[in-house]
Scaffold this active site. Structure first.
Site, PDB file in Angstrom:
ATOM      1  CD  GLU A  90      -2.438  -1.386   2.693  1.00 47.30           C
ATOM      2  OE1 GLU A  90      -3.588  -1.835   2.747  1.00 47.30           O
ATOM      3  OE2 GLU A  90      -1.749  -1.152   3.705  1.00 47.30           O
ATOM      4  CG  ASP A  94      -4.866  -4.424   8.263  1.00 53.38           C
ATOM      5  OD1 ASP A  94      -5.108  -5.522   7.732  1.00 53.38           O
ATOM      6  OD2 ASP A  94      -3.728  -4.108   8.651  1.00 53.38           O
TER       7      ASP A  94
HETATM    8  N1  LIG Z   1      -4.576  -0.921  12.019  1.00 53.38           N
HETATM    9  C1  LIG Z   1      -3.330  -0.609  11.815  1.00 53.38           C
HETATM   10  O1  LIG Z   1      -2.973   0.570  11.742  1.00 53.38           O
HETATM   11  C2  LIG Z   1      -2.317  -1.698  11.727  1.00 53.38           C
HETATM   12  C3  LIG Z   1      -0.951  -1.401  11.827  1.00 53.38           C
HETATM   13  C4  LIG Z   1      -0.032  -2.456  11.824  1.00 53.38           C
HETATM   14  C5  LIG Z   1      -0.484  -3.746  11.689  1.00 53.38           C
HETATM   15  N2  LIG Z   1      -1.826  -3.995  11.533  1.00 53.38           N
HETATM   16  C6  LIG Z   1      -2.335  -5.363  11.405  1.00 53.38           C
HETATM   17  O2  LIG Z   1      -2.280  -5.919  12.711  1.00 53.38           O
HETATM   18  C7  LIG Z   1      -2.139  -7.341  12.597  1.00 53.38           C
HETATM   19  C8  LIG Z   1      -1.030  -7.804  13.497  1.00 53.38           C
HETATM   20  O3  LIG Z   1       0.199  -7.335  12.979  1.00 53.38           O
HETATM   21  P1  LIG Z   1       1.576  -7.936  13.523  1.00 53.38           P
HETATM   22  O4  LIG Z   1       2.645  -7.158  12.850  1.00 53.38           O
HETATM   23  O5  LIG Z   1       1.540  -8.045  15.007  1.00 53.38           O
HETATM   24  O6  LIG Z   1       1.467  -9.406  12.885  1.00 53.38           O
HETATM   25  P2  LIG Z   1       2.194 -10.751  13.392  1.00 53.38           P
HETATM   26  O7  LIG Z   1       2.088 -11.706  12.256  1.00 53.38           O
HETATM   27  O8  LIG Z   1       3.541 -10.432  13.927  1.00 53.38           O
HETATM   28  O9  LIG Z   1       1.283 -11.238  14.614  1.00 53.38           O
HETATM   29  C9  LIG Z   1      -0.042 -11.654  14.423  1.00 53.38           C
HETATM   30  C10 LIG Z   1      -0.342 -12.757  15.440  1.00 53.38           C
HETATM   31  O10 LIG Z   1      -1.739 -13.120  15.318  1.00 53.38           O
HETATM   32  C11 LIG Z   1      -1.827 -14.496  15.657  1.00 53.38           C
HETATM   33  N3  LIG Z   1      -3.125 -15.012  15.235  1.00 53.38           N
HETATM   34  C12 LIG Z   1      -3.573 -15.276  13.981  1.00 53.38           C
HETATM   35  N4  LIG Z   1      -4.847 -15.735  14.033  1.00 53.38           N
HETATM   36  C13 LIG Z   1      -5.219 -15.723  15.341  1.00 53.38           C
HETATM   37  C14 LIG Z   1      -6.408 -16.034  16.041  1.00 53.38           C
HETATM   38  N5  LIG Z   1      -7.498 -16.467  15.383  1.00 53.38           N
HETATM   39  N6  LIG Z   1      -6.448 -15.903  17.386  1.00 53.38           N
HETATM   40  C15 LIG Z   1      -5.345 -15.479  18.071  1.00 53.38           C
HETATM   41  N7  LIG Z   1      -4.178 -15.156  17.467  1.00 53.38           N
HETATM   42  C16 LIG Z   1      -4.118 -15.266  16.117  1.00 53.38           C
HETATM   43  C17 LIG Z   1      -0.626 -15.107  14.956  1.00 53.38           C
HETATM   44  O11 LIG Z   1      -0.296 -16.382  15.500  1.00 53.38           O
HETATM   45  C18 LIG Z   1       0.454 -14.042  15.226  1.00 53.38           C
HETATM   46  O12 LIG Z   1       1.206 -14.343  16.381  1.00 53.38           O
HETATM   47  C19 LIG Z   1      -1.914  -7.621  11.125  1.00 53.38           C
HETATM   48  O13 LIG Z   1      -3.116  -8.093  10.571  1.00 53.38           O
HETATM   49  C20 LIG Z   1      -1.531  -6.283  10.531  1.00 53.38           C
HETATM   50  O14 LIG Z   1      -1.907  -6.191   9.174  1.00 53.38           O
HETATM   51  C21 LIG Z   1      -2.745  -2.998  11.569  1.00 53.38           C
END
Ligand SMILES: NC(=O)c1ccc[n+]([C@@H]2O[C@H](COP(=O)([O-])OP(=O)(O)OC[C@H]3O[C@@H](n4cnc5c(N)ncnc54)[C@H](O)[C@@H]3O)[C@@H](O)[C@H]2O)c1
Length: 361
Positions: free
Chosen positions: A58, A236
């Site tokens: 993005e 997101d």
């Molecule tokens: N809203 C925002 O501004 C913003 C900013 C950054 C990241 N994000 C999003 O936040 C999310 C997390 O990012 P991250 O960098 O920590 O990712 P990450 O991959 O480091 O961590 C995500 C975790 O979620 C766990 N997970 C997946 N499905 C699950 C479930 N059903 N129940 C419990 N745990 C589960 C995974 O095992 C993993 O440990 C991503 O989807 C990312 O796109 C959003």
């Protein structure tokens, strides 16, 4: 010659360590709030997203009268299984008056900080303040998803609301162990929970920060209690949500930029007229935040460019604002600046002369 200030990953980590991560997030919460408070002055638009089977890449721009900024970021939920980060980013500030870049920075760490700061800002306006005092429990924060963002989210809610008790859950036991270890070291009281519903029990704020490229129900509706505030940050992009649609339907939902969130947020599962409130309108007093103590509030966070540009400006001002550039900053020759602005070829010609003198010497 104009050089561009550049902050790489080790320098960002050193800057955060020097100021203290909780302090940085608290300061960024105020910086993001200041820009939300002047939202109508800003140029805003939904981000440009390129989707593939594995994830999304993005481009996120925002601007005011003096500064344009953008972030390039990805979201690839299956990346950790291949040894890559789910989210990686870099960002740039550009001077509006001449279009020249002025600051370039890694934004993977900065994104985690700004996402946490924005969660804290939402909680500032929407969450109930937990009562603290003799015999009264300190606030509880449920963290569902223990990946890269999780420690930053924990620090943000502690800085904002004093939530020092964490109830954590992740489907990956190694991620839980990682968060348990780090958060305990940061002074949190951590309880590992059997599932998401168990984690949410008794929590003042529930944060869902999971990564899964599908419409998932990470938190069942019957686990969400009256009065809770939910920061839903992991849903997101199109086809990627976390909350039970029944929870979204019965809650008051707050968003960053409605046109972007309609496509990318939890509300993609709701009809087009489903009511939402942009958070900046609450910050400026134009809209109501939490209505009463029993209301369930959701910050349907997808991440918006205004937060990134506020963060880049805050970091740049801190490192460069005194006129004595910080030692963490590097300087890049990113701008072609011939003596005569119309004689761009002179730079190539000069390089040719240098190359031929090296060959003949
Ligand atoms: N809203 C925002 O501004 C913003 C900013 C950054 C990241 N994000 C999003 O936040 C999310 C997390 O990012 P991250 O960098 O920590 O990712 P990450 O991959 O480091 O961590 C995500 C975790 O979620 C766990 N997970 C997946 N499905 C699950 C479930 N059903 N129940 C419990 N745990 C589960 C995974 O095992 C993993 O440990 C991503 O989807 C990312 O796109 C959003």
């Amino acid at each position: 010659m104009t050089r561009v200030a550049y902050l790489d990953v080790p320098a960002t980590a050193a800057w955060v360590a020097r100021r203290g991560p909780e302090r940085v997030i608290a300061d960024l919460t105020d910086a993001v709030e200041r820009d939300f408070a002047r939202w109508p002055e800003l140029e805003t638009r939904p981000r440009l997203a390129s989707h593939s089977r594995d994830g999304v890449i993005e481009l996120m721009p925002a601007a005011d009268a003096t500064t344009f900024g953008f972030k390039l970021v990805n979201g690839h939920p299956r990346n950790p299984a291949r040894g890559y980060q789910t989210v990686t980013a870099l960002g740039m500030l550009v001077d509006v008056h001449n279009g020249y870049p002025s600051f370039l920075a890694e934004m993977t760490i900065l994104t985690a900080l700004r996402t946490a700061a924005t969660s804290a800002l939402a909680a500032r306006y929407l969450a109930r303040r937990p009562s603290v005092g003799p015999g009264v429990h300190a606030g509880v924060h449920a963290l569902i998803g223990c990946g890269a963002q999780s420690e930053f989210q924990a620090l943000a809610l502690r800085a904002e609301l004093g939530l020092n008790r964490l109830r954590v859950f992740d489907v990956d036991d190694a991620a839980v162990a990682k968060l348990h270890r780090t958060a305990t070291g940061l002074g949190f009281e951590v309880t590992v929970c059997a599932d998401a519903a168990d984690a949410a029990r008794g929590a003042d704020v529930v944060t869902t920060c999971t990564a899964d490229k599908r419409n998932a129900t990470v938190l069942p509706d019957d686990a969400v209690r009256a009065g809770q505030h939910l920061n839903a940050i992991g849903g997101d992009c199109p086809g990627k949500t976390e909350l039970d649609p029944a929870t979204v339907a019965r809650a008051a939902v707050f968003v960053e930029h409605e046109p972007q969130t309609r496509v990318e947020g939890e509300i993609q599962n709701r009809p087009p007229g489903f009511p939402v409130t942009e958070l900046w309108r609450v910050v400026t007093g134009q809209a109501e935040g939490r209505r009463d103590a029993d209301q369930v509030t959701i910050f349907d966070s997808v991440g918006f460019a205004v937060e990134d540009v506020a963060t880049l400006r805050f970091v740049a001002d801190d490192l460069l604002g005194t006129g004595v550039p910080d030692e963490l900053v590097q300087w890049l020759d990113l701008i072609a600046e011939p003596a005569d602005p119309k004689d761009l070829f002179s730079l190539v010609a000069a390089a040719q002369v240098r190359a031929s003198s090296v060959m003949t010497s």
